[in-house]
Design a protein around this motif. Structure first.
Motif, PDB file in Angstrom:
ATOM      1  N   LYS A   8       3.423  38.145  30.791  1.00  0.00           N
ATOM      2  CA  LYS A   8       3.781  37.390  29.588  1.00  0.00           C
ATOM      3  C   LYS A   8       3.009  36.079  29.481  1.00  0.00           C
ATOM      4  CE  LYS A   8       8.527  39.225  29.670  1.00  0.00           C
ATOM      5  NZ  LYS A   8       9.949  38.937  29.841  1.00  0.00           N
ATOM      6  N   ARG A   9       2.770  35.433  30.614  1.00  0.00           N
ATOM      7  CA  ARG A   9       2.088  34.125  30.608  1.00  0.00           C
ATOM      8  C   ARG A   9       1.016  34.135  31.713  1.00  0.00           C
ATOM      9  NH1 ARG A   9       7.369  30.168  30.437  1.00  0.00           N
ATOM     10  NH2 ARG A   9       5.788  28.509  30.445  1.00  0.00           N
ATOM     11  N   PRO A  10      -0.042  34.923  31.504  1.00  0.00           N
ATOM     12  CA  PRO A  10      -1.034  35.144  32.568  1.00  0.00           C
ATOM     13  C   PRO A  10      -1.735  33.869  33.045  1.00  0.00           C
ATOM     14  CG  PRO A  10      -1.789  36.019  30.459  1.00  0.00           C
ATOM     15  CD  PRO A  10      -0.369  35.671  30.284  1.00  0.00           C
ATOM     16  N   ALA A  11      -2.054  32.976  32.135  1.00  0.00           N
ATOM     17  CA  ALA A  11      -2.809  31.777  32.530  1.00  0.00           C
ATOM     18  C   ALA A  11      -2.022  30.913  33.510  1.00  0.00           C
ATOM     19  CB  ALA A  11      -3.160  30.969  31.281  1.00  0.00           C
ATOM     20  N   GLU A  12      -0.696  30.820  33.309  1.00  0.00           N
ATOM     21  CA  GLU A  12       0.127  29.948  34.150  1.00  0.00           C
ATOM     22  C   GLU A  12       0.553  30.611  35.468  1.00  0.00           C
ATOM     23  OE1 GLU A  12       3.011  27.479  31.399  1.00  0.00           O
ATOM     24  OE2 GLU A  12       2.627  29.428  30.473  1.00  0.00           O
ATOM     25  N   CYS A  13       0.494  31.945  35.510  1.00  0.00           N
ATOM     26  CA  CYS A  13       1.032  32.659  36.675  1.00  0.00           C
ATOM     27  C   CYS A  13      -0.036  33.336  37.535  1.00  0.00           C
ATOM     28  CB  CYS A  13       2.025  33.728  36.226  1.00  0.00           C
ATOM     29  SG  CYS A  13       3.495  33.061  35.454  1.00  0.00           S
ATOM     30  N   GLN A  14      -1.273  33.349  37.077  1.00  0.00           N
ATOM     31  CA  GLN A  14      -2.308  34.088  37.801  1.00  0.00           C
ATOM     32  C   GLN A  14      -2.488  33.574  39.231  1.00  0.00           C
ATOM     33  OE1 GLN A  14      -5.976  34.451  35.667  1.00  0.00           O
ATOM     34  NE2 GLN A  14      -7.089  35.310  37.406  1.00  0.00           N
ATOM     35  N   ASP A  15      -2.600  32.268  39.375  1.00  0.00           N
ATOM     36  CA  ASP A  15      -2.829  31.684  40.698  1.00  0.00           C
ATOM     37  C   ASP A  15      -1.628  31.936  41.627  1.00  0.00           C
ATOM     38  OD1 ASP A  15      -4.418  30.081  42.527  1.00  0.00           O
ATOM     39  OD2 ASP A  15      -2.865  28.556  42.289  1.00  0.00           O
ATOM     40  N   THR A  16      -0.397  31.767  41.109  1.00  0.00           N
ATOM     41  CA  THR A  16       0.813  31.987  41.912  1.00  0.00           C
ATOM     42  C   THR A  16       0.917  33.429  42.368  1.00  0.00           C
ATOM     43  OG1 THR A  16       2.000  30.262  40.687  1.00  0.00           O
ATOM     44  CG2 THR A  16       3.343  31.849  41.903  1.00  0.00           C
ATOM     45  N   GLU A  68      12.526  38.424  33.242  1.00  0.00           N
ATOM     46  CA  GLU A  68      12.906  39.097  31.997  1.00  0.00           C
ATOM     47  C   GLU A  68      12.799  38.180  30.779  1.00  0.00           C
ATOM     48  OE1 GLU A  68      13.958  42.836  30.505  1.00  0.00           O
ATOM     49  OE2 GLU A  68      13.559  42.231  32.572  1.00  0.00           O
ATOM     50  N   TYR A  69      13.150  36.891  30.953  1.00  0.00           N
ATOM     51  CA  TYR A  69      13.175  35.964  29.815  1.00  0.00           C
ATOM     52  C   TYR A  69      12.304  34.739  30.075  1.00  0.00           C
ATOM     53  CZ  TYR A  69      17.289  38.812  28.820  1.00  0.00           C
ATOM     54  OH  TYR A  69      18.137  39.859  28.582  1.00  0.00           O
ATOM     55  N   GLY A  70      11.299  34.887  30.914  1.00  0.00           N
ATOM     56  CA  GLY A  70      10.447  33.760  31.307  1.00  0.00           C
ATOM     57  C   GLY A  70       9.716  33.104  30.151  1.00  0.00           C
ATOM     58  N   GLU A  71       9.479  33.859  29.082  1.00  0.00           N
ATOM     59  CA  GLU A  71       8.768  33.278  27.935  1.00  0.00           C
ATOM     60  C   GLU A  71       9.607  32.241  27.203  1.00  0.00           C
ATOM     61  OE1 GLU A  71      10.553  37.179  26.321  1.00  0.00           O
ATOM     62  OE2 GLU A  71       9.925  36.288  28.221  1.00  0.00           O
ATOM     63  N   PRO A 107       7.212  29.446  35.295  1.00  0.00           N
ATOM     64  CA  PRO A 107       6.104  29.656  36.246  1.00  0.00           C
ATOM     65  C   PRO A 107       6.164  28.691  37.432  1.00  0.00           C
ATOM     66  CG  PRO A 107       5.298  29.577  33.990  1.00  0.00           C
ATOM     67  CD  PRO A 107       6.712  29.111  33.952  1.00  0.00           C
ATOM     68  N   TYR A 108       6.591  27.466  37.181  1.00  0.00           N
ATOM     69  CA  TYR A 108       6.605  26.457  38.241  1.00  0.00           C
ATOM     70  C   TYR A 108       7.784  26.680  39.198  1.00  0.00           C
ATOM     71  CZ  TYR A 108       3.714  24.766  34.474  1.00  0.00           C
ATOM     72  OH  TYR A 108       2.786  24.691  33.483  1.00  0.00           O
ATOM     73  N   MET A 109       8.889  27.229  38.665  1.00  0.00           N
ATOM     74  CA  MET A 109      10.020  27.565  39.521  1.00  0.00           C
ATOM     75  C   MET A 109       9.647  28.694  40.475  1.00  0.00           C
ATOM     76  SD  MET A 109      13.038  27.394  36.617  1.00  0.00           S
ATOM     77  CE  MET A 109      14.355  27.966  37.675  1.00  0.00           C
ATOM     78  N   LEU A 110       8.950  29.706  39.931  1.00  0.00           N
ATOM     79  CA  LEU A 110       8.518  30.808  40.794  1.00  0.00           C
ATOM     80  C   LEU A 110       7.462  30.339  41.797  1.00  0.00           C
ATOM     81  CD1 LEU A 110       8.278  33.747  38.212  1.00  0.00           C
ATOM     82  CD2 LEU A 110      10.036  33.372  39.937  1.00  0.00           C
ATOM     83  N   GLU A 111       6.630  29.407  41.377  1.00  0.00           N
ATOM     84  CA  GLU A 111       5.605  28.870  42.288  1.00  0.00           C
ATOM     85  C   GLU A 111       6.255  28.138  43.469  1.00  0.00           C
ATOM     86  OE1 GLU A 111       1.599  26.034  42.156  1.00  0.00           O
ATOM     87  OE2 GLU A 111       2.996  26.056  40.460  1.00  0.00           O
TER      88      GLU A 111
END
Length: 488
Positions: A438-446, A397-400, A406-410
Motif C-alpha cells: 500500500k505504501r511502498p516508498a515508506e516501507c521498502q527499507d523496513t 489491514e488499515y495502514g493507509e 510504517p514507523y511503528m512497524l519499523e
C-alpha cells in the motif's frame, strides 16, 4: 477397638464404626473380630444401633466380608423402623459397587421398586437414588404411568431436595397423550414458583421434557418460569445466581434469546460480586441485549472494562464486541466506546480492545483515521502477544489510514530480537508486506531489513520459511505479490 464397638455408649460406638469404615481397605484382625459384634448389633432392639451396624457392614468394601451383610440387609429392607429402611436402601447401592452380581441374585432391584410405595417419603427418595445408581448403565429408573402418578402424589410429603430428585426421575417418563402432558403440567405448575432454586430448575427440565413434541407451548413455559429466575438473580446469593445463570445459558437462551431483554438490569454486576459470577454475567449480557437496551448494556460494560480484575475487564470489552456484531446498526457507537479506552494506557485493556477491533468489520465505517487515532500511544504499552498480533494485523489491514503505521512497524522490526512469540513475528512480517503493497516508498527499507534478518539470523523454522516465501514472491513479481497479499 472391638471393646469400644460393643460399648453401650452410642457416641463411642459411632466413633468405633467410623474407624472401621476408614480401615475398610486393610484386612486386619480388627475387622474380623468386629464382624460378630456388628452382626449382633443388626438385631439390636434400638433402631439407631441396627442402622449404624448395617451401614458399617456395607461400608467394609471387602467382597468376602460383605457377604455377611446380605442377610441382615434383606431383613432391614422390611424393618419396622423407617430409619433402618433408609439405611438399608442406600446400602444396596454400596453393595452394588462391590458385589454387582449379588443384586440380581437377591432380587434387590424388584424389592427397591416395590419400596417406592413405602409410607416414609425419605425411603422413597432413597430408593430412587439407589435404583439410579444400580441401573445407571440402563438409563436409570424405568418410570411407568403408575410410578409417575404415585410420585406426583407424593410430592407434597417430600423435602425440597426430595422433590428435586423426583423431578429428575420424571424426565424418564413419556406420557401417552397430550391431555396427560397438560395434566402433569398442571400438577407441577406450582413448583415453578418454589422458593428453592433447585426445585424450580428441576421442574423446568420436566416441562421441557414434556413439551419436546409440543414446541408451540415452549414460549409459554419460558414466560411462566421467568419471574422465578429473575427473583433468584436479585436475591444476592452468588452460588445460587451462578447456578441460575448457567441454567439460563444452557436451557433458555438457545431457544429464546430475547426473553430477558426487559430484565437486563438484573444481569448487571454488583460491586462485591465474585469474579466468576461477573464473568458469567458478561457472557450473557450480549445475548439478551435487545436493540433498545444496547445503550444500557454499553454503559454497564464500559464501567466494567475498567474493573480492577483483569479477567472481568477483558470479558467486558469482548462483550462490547459481541454486541457490535449482534446489532450492526450500533457498530460505530461500540467502536467509539472501545477506542476511548486507549487513553487509559493499560496493557491488558488496550490489548483486548485491539483484539475486538480485529474481529469487527470496520470497513463499512467512514473516517477510519479517527478510529485509529489512539493506536500510536497504546503501542507503547502493549506487551501481550495476542494484543501485538491484533495490532500488527490492523496496521497491515488499515495502514493507509494510519499516518505513523510504517514507523511503528519499523520500531518493532528494529527490536525483533526482543520478540519471542512465533505468532507475533509472523504477524509483524505479514503486516510489513501488506503495508509495503500500500505504501511502498515508506516501507521498502523496513521490509528489506526485516526479510534479511529473518532469513539469516532467525532460528524459528516457521518464521524463516515464511520470510523466504515472501522474498521469492517479491523477487519474481512485485505487482503480483501486492495483488496476492491484498486480496480477500
Amino acid at each position: 477397638m472391638v471393646k469400644h464397638l460393643a460399648s453401650n455408649d452410642l457416641v463411642i460406638k459411632k466413633l468405633a464404626c467410623l474407624y472401621l469404615e476408614k480401615c475398610a481397605n486393610q484386612k486386619n484382625e480388627d475387622l474380623l473380630l468386629a464382624l460378630n459384634t456388628l452382626l449382633k448389633d443388626c438385631a439390636d432392639p434400638n433402631p439407631t444401633i441396627r442402622g449404624l451396624a448395617l451401614k458399617t457392614l456395607c461400608s467394609l468394601r471387602d467382597a468376602e466380608l460383605m457377604q455377611y451383610s446380605l442377610k441382615p440387609l434383606k431383613l432391614a429392607l422390611q424393618d419396622q423402623s423407617a430409619y433402618v429402611r433408609r439405611i438399608a436402601v442406600m446400602s444396596c447401592a454400596r453393595i452394588y459397587k462391590s458385589l454387582p452380581l449379588v443384586i440380581d441374585d437377591l432380587g434387590l432391584v424388584d424389592l427397591l421398586y416395590g419400596m417406592l410405595r413405602d409410607s416414609d417419603p425419605i425411603v422413597v427418595v432413597n430408593c430412587l437414588h439407589a435404583l439410579n445408581e444400580i441401573l445407571h448403565s440402563e438409563g436409570g429408573v424405568v418410570v411407568n404411568r403408575k410410578i409417575a402418578y404415585h410420585l406426583l402424589n407424593k410430592l407434597e410429603e417430600l423435602t425440597e431436595w426430595g422433590v428435586a430428585t423426583v423431578m429428575d426421575v420424571l424426565t424418564n417418563y413419556k406420557p401417552k397423550s397430550e391431555n396427560e402432558v397438560f395434566e402433569i403440567m398442571n400438577i407441577l405448575d406450582k413448583f415453578l414458583g418454589h422458593s428453592n432454586s433447585a426445585v424450580v430448575e428441576a421442574t423446568f427440565k420436566v416441562f421441557l421434557h414434556l413439551s419436546k413434541d409440543l414446541p408451540h407451548i415452549k414460549t409459554e413455559i419460558f414466560k411462566r418460569i421467568k419471574p422465578s429466575l429473575v427473583s433468584f438473580l436479585n436475591a444476592g446469593n452468588p452460588e445460587v445466581c451462578f447456578m441460575i445463570l448457567t441454567f439460563i445459558d444452557e436451557n433458555i437462551l438457545p431457544e429464546s434469546g430475547d426473553l430477558f431483554a426487559d430484565d437486563i438490569k438484573s444481569f448487571f454486576c454488583k460491586q462485591k460480586e465474585p469474579v466468576y459470577l461477573k464473568v458469567k454475567k458478561l457472557k450473557i449480557i450480549p445475548m439478551i441485549a435487545s436493540e433498545d437496551k444496547v445503550k444500557n448494556a454499553l454503559d454497564e460494560l464500559m464501567m466494567l472494562s475498567k474493573d480492577h480484575s483483569i479477567e472481568v475487564a477483558q470479558n467486558a470489552i469482548f462483550a462490547i464486541g459481541k454486541i457490535a456484531v449482534k446489532h450492526n446498526c450500533h457498530l460505530g457507537t461500540c467502536i467509539s466506546r472501545l477506542v476511548s479506552l486507549f487513553h487509559l494506557n493499560v496493557d491488558y485493556i488496550s490489548s483486548s480492545v485491539l483484539q475486538v477491533l480485529k474481529s469487527l468489520d470496520i470497513d463499512q465505517l467512514g473516517e477510519l483515521e479517527k478510529i485509529f487515532h489512539g493506536l500510536e500511544q497504546c503501542a507503547e504499552v502493549i506487551q501481550d502477544p495476542e494484543g501485538l498480533c491484533a495490532m500488527f494485523w490492523l496496521l497491515g489491514e488499515y495502514g493507509e489510514h494510519i499516518d505513523d503505521a510504517p514507523y511503528m512497524l519499523e520500531d518493532y522490526s528494529e527490536k525483533l530480537g526482543e520478540l519471542c512469540d512465533t505468532g507475533v513475528k509472523l504477524h509483524l512480517l505479514s503486516a510489513c508486506v501488506k503495508l509495503f503493497a500500500k505504501r511502498p516508498a515508506e516501507c521498502q527499507d523496513t521490509l528489506g531489513k526485516l526479510l534479511e534478518f529473518l532469513m539469516i539470523e532467525e532460528k524459528d523454522c516457521d518464521v524463516q520459511e515464511r520470510a523466504r516465501f515472501y522474498f521469492h514472491l517479491l523477487q519474481k513479481d512485485v505487482e503480483y505479490t501486492k495483488r496476492l497479499v491484498l486480496s480477500r
